[in-house]
Every structure is written in C-alpha cells, then in structure tokens.
Design an enzyme around this catalytic site. Structure first.
Site, PDB file in Angstrom:
ATOM      1  N   ASP A 104      -2.215  14.684 -16.690  1.00 48.78           N
ATOM      2  CA  ASP A 104      -2.156  13.526 -17.574  1.00 48.78           C
ATOM      3  C   ASP A 104      -3.143  12.474 -17.085  1.00 48.78           C
ATOM      4  OD1 ASP A 104      -1.001  11.605 -19.418  1.00 48.78           O
ATOM      5  OD2 ASP A 104       0.853  12.779 -19.264  1.00 48.78           O
ATOM      6  N   ASP A 206      -3.758   9.997 -22.309  1.00 50.84           N
ATOM      7  CA  ASP A 206      -2.754   9.048 -22.754  1.00 50.84           C
ATOM      8  C   ASP A 206      -3.356   7.993 -23.701  1.00 50.84           C
ATOM      9  OD1 ASP A 206       0.032   8.066 -22.157  1.00 50.84           O
ATOM     10  OD2 ASP A 206      -1.076   6.270 -21.562  1.00 50.84           O
ATOM     11  N   GLU A 261      -3.650  11.950 -26.954  1.00 48.62           N
ATOM     12  CA  GLU A 261      -2.459  11.349 -27.558  1.00 48.62           C
ATOM     13  C   GLU A 261      -2.928  10.211 -28.455  1.00 48.62           C
ATOM     14  OE1 GLU A 261       1.721   9.085 -26.501  1.00 48.62           O
ATOM     15  OE2 GLU A 261      -0.108   8.567 -25.463  1.00 48.62           O
ATOM     16  N   HIS A 335       8.623  12.995 -23.707  1.00 48.62           N
ATOM     17  CA  HIS A 335       9.324  12.032 -22.852  1.00 48.62           C
ATOM     18  C   HIS A 335       9.443  10.651 -23.489  1.00 48.62           C
ATOM     19  CE1 HIS A 335       5.147  11.244 -22.576  1.00 48.62           C
ATOM     20  NE2 HIS A 335       5.371  10.113 -21.945  1.00 48.62           N
ATOM     21  N   ASP A 336       8.843  10.447 -24.656  1.00 48.26           N
ATOM     22  CA  ASP A 336       8.919   9.148 -25.332  1.00 48.26           C
ATOM     23  C   ASP A 336       9.833   9.192 -26.552  1.00 48.26           C
ATOM     24  OD1 ASP A 336       7.024   7.969 -23.615  1.00 48.26           O
ATOM     25  OD2 ASP A 336       5.356   8.627 -24.874  1.00 48.26           O
TER      26      ASP A 336
HETATM   27  C1  GLC Z   1       1.989   6.894 -23.711  1.00 49.83           C
HETATM   28  C2  GLC Z   1       2.974   7.563 -22.790  1.00 49.83           C
HETATM   29  C3  GLC Z   1       4.109   6.612 -22.524  1.00 49.83           C
HETATM   30  C4  GLC Z   1       3.547   5.384 -21.858  1.00 49.83           C
HETATM   31  C5  GLC Z   1       2.418   4.762 -22.683  1.00 49.83           C
HETATM   32  C6  GLC Z   1       1.632   3.778 -21.873  1.00 49.83           C
HETATM   33  O1  GLC Z   1       2.499   6.673 -24.974  1.00 49.83           O
HETATM   34  O2  GLC Z   1       3.380   8.784 -23.315  1.00 49.83           O
HETATM   35  O3  GLC Z   1       5.122   7.188 -21.765  1.00 49.83           O
HETATM   36  O4  GLC Z   1       4.542   4.433 -21.672  1.00 49.83           O
HETATM   37  O5  GLC Z   1       1.499   5.729 -23.133  1.00 49.83           O
HETATM   38  O6  GLC Z   1       0.872   4.422 -20.894  1.00 49.83           O
END
Ligand code: GLC
Length: 573
Positions: A104, A206, A261, A335-336
């Site tokens: 990541d 990310d 993402e 995880h979100d």
């Molecule tokens: C992404 C991650 C999340 C994090 C955010 C800020 O959405 O998946 O868990 O809090 O980015 O880095």
C-alpha cells in the site's frame, strides 16, 4: 526470479487478490495487534484459497493515528508490525509459493510526524516548506477556504509558528503533499523504486486521484453535492500527468500490477486510469456501488439500500469500462466499509447462503476480484454495545460532530454502528480458542463473540463452507477465459429481488442469477437469451449455493438468497 506467469504483460487479469489488514490479521507476539510474522504463518491458508496476490496494508513507521495511513517514514517498518527482515522473509515466502505481493502506497499525504513535515513547519524558508500545501489565513484569520476534511471539520490546520494554514484532506495529522513540486514527485519515484527493488510485485495507491489540487483553491459554493470542496481536487487538473510519470519511471520498468483507489471518481476518468494504452494503472477501485445506502449521497445519513441502484451502478461500470478498455477492481468489502453481508443481505439466518450469493455475483463480473480478510468465512458486522468499543479516528470524530449537529447520543450511536469503518476491522476469527486464535494477549479492539461458530478452522474443514465456495470461484476464474473476456449484459429488467447478468462470447455464454431477498423469486429470462438456451449444445451448472441443482430454463424459481452460475455452449452448426 520472475515466474513465467508474471512475464506476460497482464498477468494479473486472471488473479484474485486477498486484502490483509495486518493489525487485525494474526498476532505472534501477544501484544494484541497483528504483525508480519502472523501473515507469514497464514500464507498457506491464503494460498489454499487459490489466491495469487496479497495486498498488504501499510506497515511503515507511523504514529498510527489512522492505522498506518499516516506514514512517518516510507523506508522502514513500524516495530509494531515487525522488522525489515520480517518483510524480506514475507517476500521470500510468497515467492516460494508462487504468489505476489502488492503493498500500500500512501502519498497523497504524509504524517505530520514525517521528517519532511517537521522541516517544513520549522520556518517559511525551509527547503521542505514547499513539500506541503501552505496558504495564508483568510481576511478574518480563519482557514483559506471552506473545504472540509473527509473525517469532519475544516481541511486546514493553523500553524502558530509560521502563521499559515496547511491542508489536510483527512486527519489533522495527515498533511497533503504538494505534487506541484517536482521534488515531491522525485521523492515518490524514489520510494516506489526502493520497494520495487526489494521485490514487491505491485502497489495499491491510496486515494491517488486526489493528488492534483486546483491551484486557485476556490471556496465551494455548495451547488454540487456534497459541497465540501472535493470537486476542486478529485481527478484534478494534472492527475493523469502525474500518474503517467510514475508509470513510466516505475510501474512499467518493473512490470508491476497497480490499483488506484479512486475517491468520488467518474467512469470517464477510470477508463483513462486503467486503459493499458494510457499507461497509468492496471485497474481502479471506485465506490459508487457502496453508496446506495447513503441518504442524499451523505455517508452519515442512513437509508435502506436501493437494490435497483446497486444493480444499475454495477452494470454501468461493467459496460462502461468494457467499452472504454478499462479494468475494474471488483470488491464488496474492505477496511473502510461495513460488510456487504450485513448491508445488503441477511447475516443471521441466511448468513451462509448470503455470503456465497454475494461472492458468486461479484466473481462472475469482469475485473480482478478482491477478497477482504474474513469475507471468505462470512464475517458479519459486529454488535456494538458502547461508543468506547470503537477505535477508528473517523468514527470518533463523526460521533462528536453528529451530536454537535443535533442528533441525540442514541441516534449518533446508531448511525456510527451502521457506518463505522471498525465494522470490518475486528480481528480475523481463526478458531474457537480464546480470542479466536488471533492473539494470546489483550486484543486492540474487541473480538466478535460469534467466533465459536464463525471461524476459519471450521470453514476450512467443511467442504460445503463459504471458504470452499470462494475457492471454487477463484479456480473458475483461472480456468474460464469467458470470465475474463466475456461481454457483460444485464438480464433482469428491474426485478425487485433478482440480479441476473450474462457474460457472452460468440461461442459461449455464462449466466449468473442471484436472489437478494428472503423470498422465493421467479425469474424469466429475456427472449434472446431463452432462444439461445434453446439451441445450446450443453449447459453446465458451474457453482451454486443451493442443493436443488436447478435446471436452467427460460423461467426459474430461486430460493431465498439462492445464486447460480451456468455455462452454456452454443451448438456449432
Ligand atoms: C484511504 C484508506 C483509508 C484512509 C484514507 C486516508 O481511503 O483506505 O483507510 O483513512 O485513505 O489515507
């Protein structure tokens, strides 16, 4: 040495990825948090599922305010997770099993504990000042504009020492990096190269579509929902240029698999990000299908989920990405997100059927499927008893903000119980021993009390389990080219309970029919499909979660949460 498979340019199109949230995966020290050694211990479990790529979430040095998404040192492992030797051992153990590692990368922002930020905030003329985004206060001394943080409150933090504000789109300790600065881009290339040289096979980037901000930093006038400023930095002016630079310097030279993402993105942008001709990413995550239970698009306002919207969003992305030559990362969970099992189906009486139905529905689509730890054993959202049980920074912020905005503590508690990211962050349930086999110590967040029934050991031992259902689906993807190439066609016409689609080629057709309800459902195939069924040479039921061996016919009756995948070979004349 690279395996044969990896030498092909799109080796990852037949893969399934397993997402590991290391803090909650497996603890080997008794400190109550998972670690890299714990992941190594469980590699055979993941391998047996048929997985070839493991996505490991951030394990870099970090104050852990956002569980590692606040990186203080991109080149070292946080002692909470282990050492660099452990990491190297992980790479080695994966290669030994012919598996790949995706790590990541969090470079929209760094932690304010990062050396760069400490330098930057030390004075206005420090050479690192321009690594971050600084602006003078507005005339009234307040923040430079009205942009809101994704975790609540203003996106700007005031720095007393130097009299300016810095931008933080997430937590106030996650300072946005200034990608306009060439030196920042060089730093990112350098750190990506470091990990690629270590032998990782890919990156998950990310919130990467937020890296290019509108340099005028205008106020959001609220005319386009949600009106929090995101339209000025989402898929921003130079984002494709920046991604292409990373691709040219790192992704292509190292033949990496990459997934971006994409927060609040569009289909048009995702086609550009993931069409191989653009030389950007291998594929993209988007979240539109997981907003179908947001009232007016607002995450912290609840409504029952809209089944028709879910189907039409999935279909729009299937058809659109296919037409534009893009590639989807397919997922229900991460995880979100609270578990899809709890959100969209029945995680009680019909838990097993529901989990398998969701899996079949997703794994029949075009793209690369992702399985989030615990999904393969049907872990549901937990029951929350008290606000003190949560750990997530976003949840705790939002709970306060909801109350400030007039909700009663009971209402606020209910909303966060449905939406909290902690719903998916409870420890993996390994077996029926104490603490579900996750730790010998005190876990950092509670263990779901249903571990006596729901656990990986029981699931691997039972050939009819959810785990084995996933195993079959993952195997089918490796065997059947139609799952990779078949054209997507939605088959149900706004059926209130059934989602049905086909994947077609000139010789074959794959059909998936799923009942998303507690009621028996009758489904009639559209005429063209019925005609093609009529002329079929053979029809094979590839996988189902029911025992009835339902025969494919123009009209089918589906049990509650039933789901079927058939392969139809046309008769060659
Ligand atoms: C992404 C991650 C999340 C994090 C955010 C800020 O959405 O998946 O868990 O809090 O980015 O880095």
């Amino acid at each position: 040495m690279e395996s044969n498979r990896k030498r092909t340019s799109d080796w990852w199109r037949t893969s399934t990825v397993y997402q590991v949230y290391p803090k909650s995966f497996k603890d080997t020290t008794g400190r109550g948090t998972g670690d890299i050694r714990g992941l190594i211990e469980k590699l055979d479990y993941i391998k047996n599922l048929g997985i070839d790529i493991v996505w490991l979430q951030p394990v870099y040095v970090s104050p852990q305010n956002d569980n590692g998404y606040d990186v203080a040192d991109y080149y070292n492992i946080d002692p909470a997770f282990g050492t660099m030797e452990d990491f190297d051992e992980l790479v080695h153990q994966l290669k030994k099993r012919d598996m790949y590692l995706m790590i990541d990368i969090v470079v929209n922002h760094s932690s304010t504990e990062h050396r760069w930020f400490k330098e930057a905030r030390s004075s206005r003329d420090n050479p690192y000042r321009d690594y971050y985004i600084w602006r003078d206060p507005a005339e009234d001394g307040g923040p430079p504009n009205n942009w809101q943080s994704k975790f609540g409150g203003s996106a700007w933090q005031y720095d007393e020492g130097t009299g300016q504000y810095f931008l933080t789109l997430f937590d106030k300790t996650q300072a946005d990096l200034n990608w306009e600065n060439e030196k920042v881009r060089e730093e990112v290339v350098k750190l990506l190269t470091f990990w690629a040289e270590k032998g990782v096979d890919g990156f998950r980037l990310d919130v990467i579509n937020l890296i290019s901000k509108d340099q005028d930093f205008p106020d959001d006038d609220g005319t386009v929902p949600p009106g929090d400023g995101r339209r000025f930095y989402t898929d921003g002016p130079r984002v494709h240029e920046y991604v292409k630079e990373l691709n040219e310097k790192v992704f292509t030279p190292f033949n990496l698999v990459t997934v971006g993402e994409m927060s609040s993105t569009t289909l048009e942008h995702c086609i550009r990000y993931s069409n191989p001709q653009e030389k950007e990413f291998s594929m993209t995550f988007n979240f539109h299908h997981l907003k179908v239970d947001y009232l007016n698009g607002q995450k912290w306002e609840l409504k029952p989920y809209d089944f028709e919207e879910l189907k039409s969003v999935l279909s729009e992305w299937q058809t659109g990405m296919q037409k534009g030559g893009g590639w989807n990362a397919l997922f229900w969970n991460n995880h979100d997100q609270p578990h899809a099992l709890t959100r969209f189906t029945d995680d009680g009486e019909y838990r097993e059927e529901s989990a398998k139905m969701l899996a079949t529905t997703l794994h029949g689509l075009q793209g690369t499927p992702y399985v989030y730890q615990g999904e393969e054993i049907g872990m549901p959202d937990p029951k929350w008893n008290d606000i003190s049980e949560y750990r997530d920074i976003e949840t705790l912020n939002m709970y306060k903000i909801l109350i400030e905005n007039g909700k009663t503590p009971e209402e606020a508690a209910h909303i966060v119980s449905v939406r909290s990211r902690d719903n998916s962050r409870l420890p993996m349930l390994w077996d029926d021993s104490d603490q579900a086999g996750f730790t010998t110590g005190e876990p950092w967040i509670k263990i779901d009390e249903r571990y006596l029934v729901i656990n990986a050991k029981a699931q691997t031992e039972d050939p009819d389990s959810i785990y084995h259902h996933y195993r079959k689906l993952i195997e089918l993807r490796k065997k059947l080219p139609i799952l990779i190439h078949g054209q997507y066609i939605r088959l149900d016409d706004k059926h209130p309970h059934v989602y049905a689609y086909a994947r077609v080629t000139s010789e074959e057709m794959l059909i998936v029919v799923s009942n998303f309800s507690r009621e028996e459902a009758l489904f009639n195939f559209p005429q063209e499909i019925s005609a093609r069924l009529h002329h079929a040479r053979s029809t094979e039921l590839l996988i189902s979660n029911m025992e009835d061996n339902l025969v494919l016919s123009p009209s089918v009756r589906i049990q509650p949460f039933g789901s079927y995948m058939w392969l139809i070979q046309d008769d060659k004349e």
